[in-house]
Design a protein around this motif. Structure first.
Motif, short mmCIF file in Angstrom:
data_model
loop_
_atom_site.label_atom_id
_atom_site.label_comp_id
_atom_site.label_asym_id
_atom_site.label_seq_id
_atom_site.Cartn_x
_atom_site.Cartn_y
_atom_site.Cartn_z
N SER A 41 54.87 -12.01 4.46
CA SER A 41 53.99 -13.15 4.20
C SER A 41 53.99 -14.06 5.41
CB SER A 41 54.45 -13.92 2.96
OG SER A 41 55.75 -14.45 3.15
N TRP A 42 52.99 -14.92 5.49
CA TRP A 42 52.91 -15.84 6.62
C TRP A 42 52.19 -17.12 6.22
CZ3 TRP A 42 50.83 -11.00 6.24
CH2 TRP A 42 49.43 -10.90 6.11
N VAL A 43 52.53 -18.20 6.93
CA VAL A 43 51.92 -19.50 6.70
C VAL A 43 50.56 -19.54 7.38
CG1 VAL A 43 52.15 -21.98 7.18
CG2 VAL A 43 54.16 -20.64 6.48
N HIS A 44 49.59 -20.22 6.74
CA HIS A 44 48.27 -20.45 7.34
C HIS A 44 48.23 -21.90 7.81
CE1 HIS A 44 47.59 -16.77 5.16
NE2 HIS A 44 46.37 -16.67 5.62
N PRO A 45 48.60 -22.18 9.06
CA PRO A 45 48.71 -23.57 9.51
C PRO A 45 47.34 -24.20 9.74
CG PRO A 45 49.07 -22.10 11.36
CD PRO A 45 48.91 -21.22 10.14
N ALA A 46 47.25 -25.51 9.47
CA ALA A 46 46.02 -26.25 9.73
C ALA A 46 45.97 -26.81 11.14
CB ALA A 46 45.87 -27.39 8.72
N GLY A 47 47.01 -26.53 11.93
CA GLY A 47 47.04 -27.02 13.30
C GLY A 47 48.26 -26.48 14.02
N GLY A 48 48.57 -27.05 15.18
CA GLY A 48 49.73 -26.62 15.94
C GLY A 48 49.47 -25.36 16.74
N LEU A 49 50.57 -24.66 17.07
CA LEU A 49 50.47 -23.47 17.91
C LEU A 49 51.19 -22.25 17.33
CD1 LEU A 49 51.10 -25.00 21.48
CD2 LEU A 49 48.93 -24.22 20.53
N TYR A 50 51.65 -22.33 16.07
CA TYR A 50 52.53 -21.28 15.57
C TYR A 50 52.16 -20.81 14.17
CZ TYR A 50 55.15 -23.52 19.29
OH TYR A 50 55.51 -24.07 20.50
N PRO A 62 68.50 -17.97 6.72
CA PRO A 62 67.76 -16.72 6.55
C PRO A 62 67.69 -15.97 7.87
CG PRO A 62 66.57 -18.60 5.60
CD PRO A 62 67.70 -19.16 6.39
N ARG A 63 67.69 -14.65 7.81
CA ARG A 63 67.69 -13.82 9.01
C ARG A 63 66.40 -13.00 9.16
NH1 ARG A 63 71.90 -16.51 11.14
NH2 ARG A 63 73.84 -16.20 9.99
N TYR A 64 65.41 -13.22 8.30
CA TYR A 64 64.28 -12.29 8.20
C TYR A 64 62.94 -12.94 8.57
CZ TYR A 64 64.14 -14.82 3.76
OH TYR A 64 64.12 -15.82 2.80
N GLN A 65 62.97 -14.03 9.32
CA GLN A 65 61.74 -14.73 9.66
C GLN A 65 61.49 -14.71 11.16
OE1 GLN A 65 63.25 -18.25 7.65
NE2 GLN A 65 61.60 -18.16 6.15
N MET A 66 60.26 -15.06 11.57
CA MET A 66 59.94 -15.11 12.99
C MET A 66 58.84 -16.13 13.24
SD MET A 66 57.91 -11.49 13.50
CE MET A 66 59.13 -10.47 12.71
N ARG A 67 58.91 -16.71 14.43
CA ARG A 67 57.86 -17.63 14.87
C ARG A 67 56.95 -16.91 15.84
NH1 ARG A 67 58.67 -22.38 19.19
NH2 ARG A 67 58.11 -20.62 20.51
N LEU A 68 55.65 -16.97 15.56
CA LEU A 68 54.65 -16.31 16.38
C LEU A 68 53.73 -17.36 16.99
CD1 LEU A 68 53.68 -13.51 13.81
CD2 LEU A 68 55.52 -13.47 15.51
N SER A 69 53.64 -17.38 18.32
CA SER A 69 52.82 -18.37 19.00
C SER A 69 51.48 -17.77 19.41
CB SER A 69 53.55 -18.87 20.26
OG SER A 69 52.68 -19.68 21.03
N PHE A 70 50.40 -18.53 19.17
CA PHE A 70 49.08 -18.12 19.66
C PHE A 70 48.65 -18.96 20.86
CE2 PHE A 70 48.53 -20.84 15.87
CZ PHE A 70 47.79 -21.89 16.37
N GLY A 71 49.62 -19.63 21.51
CA GLY A 71 49.28 -20.53 22.60
C GLY A 71 48.85 -19.86 23.87
N VAL A 72 49.49 -18.74 24.25
CA VAL A 72 49.29 -18.17 25.58
C VAL A 72 48.21 -17.11 25.63
CG1 VAL A 72 50.41 -16.95 27.48
CG2 VAL A 72 51.68 -18.67 26.19
N LEU A 73 48.28 -16.14 24.74
CA LEU A 73 47.39 -14.98 24.80
C LEU A 73 45.97 -15.35 24.40
CD1 LEU A 73 49.71 -12.31 23.11
CD2 LEU A 73 49.29 -12.63 25.56
N HIS A 74 45.00 -14.61 24.95
CA HIS A 74 43.62 -14.75 24.49
C HIS A 74 43.46 -14.02 23.17
CE1 HIS A 74 43.05 -10.62 25.85
NE2 HIS A 74 43.51 -10.96 27.04
#
Length: 433
Positions: free
Chosen positions: A339-348, A394-406
């Motif tokens: 599952s993943w969060v649908h952020p309304a802003g930010g970079l992650y 928790p050991r099973y989560q990750m932060r994914l950034s959309f800041g750099v890549l196109h």
């Protein structure tokens, strides 16, 4: 030859995760990075900075002033512009803001302000209450001053106020309430989770801090680094605005995400009694951030170029946020337990895997992702304080950034990441790794 004797603080700050991640990015340039918290180079304001510098340097008096040493607290012209800028964000006339330029401190990004605040407020053994998860670099700052970070449960509306009160009661029972100095909050689009502290909780946390300030004042440190990167919905009031006395909340923000990290300008707003100690601490470090950069940003703010550039930044990041969420739907929708969060802003985007799949640096997933599938992420466990007897990260989560890549790069990176997750899920004995 006897060894060099290092300080205790040197030991507290060694092996920072951010240094490892930056090293990996440099050494593996072919790897698609969803880890780097860098900004999109296409959004960087080269034309605006060129125009402002020409304007600034064409006036010999202003040019020499900008090229001279500045003051520890920051250039007067910049701090005046910061007051105007903050009043616009707060949606009030400057005359009704209730704070002046004398309470603003210009810093080398908001990261320096966070460090100054920790150095000024916290002694070794003191306690800072943080959301779980929270900004992992600030956890390193707390380690660096010997402070204790104690996690407070969070949900889709940010730090839970009932959990915060529970922590304070526990600390009161154990005789440690007097060590609680700071409550740290990333109020908008938290790094890493992308969630915002709800408007109701913003008011509640100020009341809780006021009520529990018994032997000494509990300060709320509001980190608003992503405040202006909103793509959906209406802005929320700052935590700072929920404190009419302006005595409990210390506020910090940066222009690194919304304008340009290369100029390294951030700012903080503090109660008057704290401004002097913060400046004293900063004086030991640099007695003033880069003066030319401050004059440059002041010129850009005064000209109106910042506001127009921000709209371009928001359009670009909104599209990239949407590209990442679409890619997650495409490549992870059929992967069970993800599952993943649908952020309304930010970079992650904050992603959770099945509980048995570890995402840490030493996990099979990180090795497969970075070496075989050539994609990198930030392990979620970095965003939690060290384990306590009554709490395990928790050991099973990750932060994914959309800041750099196109956008195309984001889609490909998510495809690769999904492949790595599938490989781990399909491998014998994957549970519990």
């Amino acid at each position: 030859m006897p060894p060099i004797s290092l300080s205790q603080r040197s030991a507290w700050t060694r092996r920072q995760a951010i240094s490892f991640l930056m090293q990996q990015a440099v050494e593996n340039r072919h790897v698609l990075s969803l880890a780097a918290g860098l900004v999109d180079e296409a959004t960087l304001p080269a034309f605006e900075c060129q125009t402002a510098l020409q304007m600034l340097l064409s006036d010999p008096v202003r040019a020499r002033s900008a090229l001279q040493y500045g003051t520890t607290q920051g250039a007067d012209g910049l701090r005046e512009q910061l007051v105007e800028h903050f009043a616009r964000l707060e949606g009030v006339p400057r005359s009704e803001l209730g704070v002046g330029a004398d309470q603003f401190l210009a810093t080398t990004g908001s990261q320096q302000f966070l460090s100054l605040a920790a150095e000024t407020l916290l002694d070794p053994g003191d306690i800072c209450l943080v959301a779980a998860p929270t900004y992992f670099v600030f956890l390193g700052v707390l380690n660096g001053v010997g402070a204790r970070a104690i996690p407070v449960t969070a949900d889709a509306d940010g730090m839970r106020m009932d959990a915060l009160e529970d922590r304070l009661r526990e600390l009161e029972r154990s005789g440690e309430l007097s060590r609680v100095k700071v409550i740290y909050l990333v109020s908008d689009f938290e790094n890493p989770s992308g969630v915002c502290l709800s408007a109701e909780r913003r008011r509640e946390v100020v009341e809780i801090a006021r009520r529990w300030s018994r032997e000494r004042r509990i300060v709320i440190l509001e980190d608003a680094a992503y405040r202006e990167l909103r793509y959906d919905g209406e802005p929320l009031p700052s935590v700072w605005s929920c404190d009419p006395s302006h005595e409990h909340v210390v506020y910090t923000q940066t222009f690194s995400k919304s304008f340009a990290p290369g100029i390294r300008v951030g700012f903080g707003i503090a109660p008057r009694e704290l401004v002097g100690p913060l400046c004293d601490r900063k004086g030991n470090e640099d007695f003033g951030s880069a003066n030319l950069n401050q004059h440059l940003l002041a010129t850009i703010l005064a000209s109106g170029q910042y506001a127009s550039h921000l709209q371009q930044v928001l359009a670009g990041y909104r599209a990239k946020r949407d590209a990442m969420l679409a890619a997650c739907d495409e490549f992870f929708a059929d992967v069970p337990g993800v599952s993943w969060v649908h952020p309304a802003g930010g970079l992650y985007v904050w992603m959770s895997l099945p509980a048995g799949i570890s995402t840490g640096f030493d996990s099979p997933l990180f090795s497969l992702a970075s070496k075989r599938h050539e994609v990198m992420y930030v392990p979620g466990e970095l965003c939690y304080p060290a384990d306590r007897p009554d709490w395990t990260a928790p050991r099973y989560q990750m932060r994914l950034s959309f800041g750099v890549l196109h956008s195309d790069g984001i889609r490909e990176a998510i495809r690769r990441l999904a492949g790595a997750v599938r490989d781990v899920l399909s491998s014998p004995g994957s549970a519990g790794r």
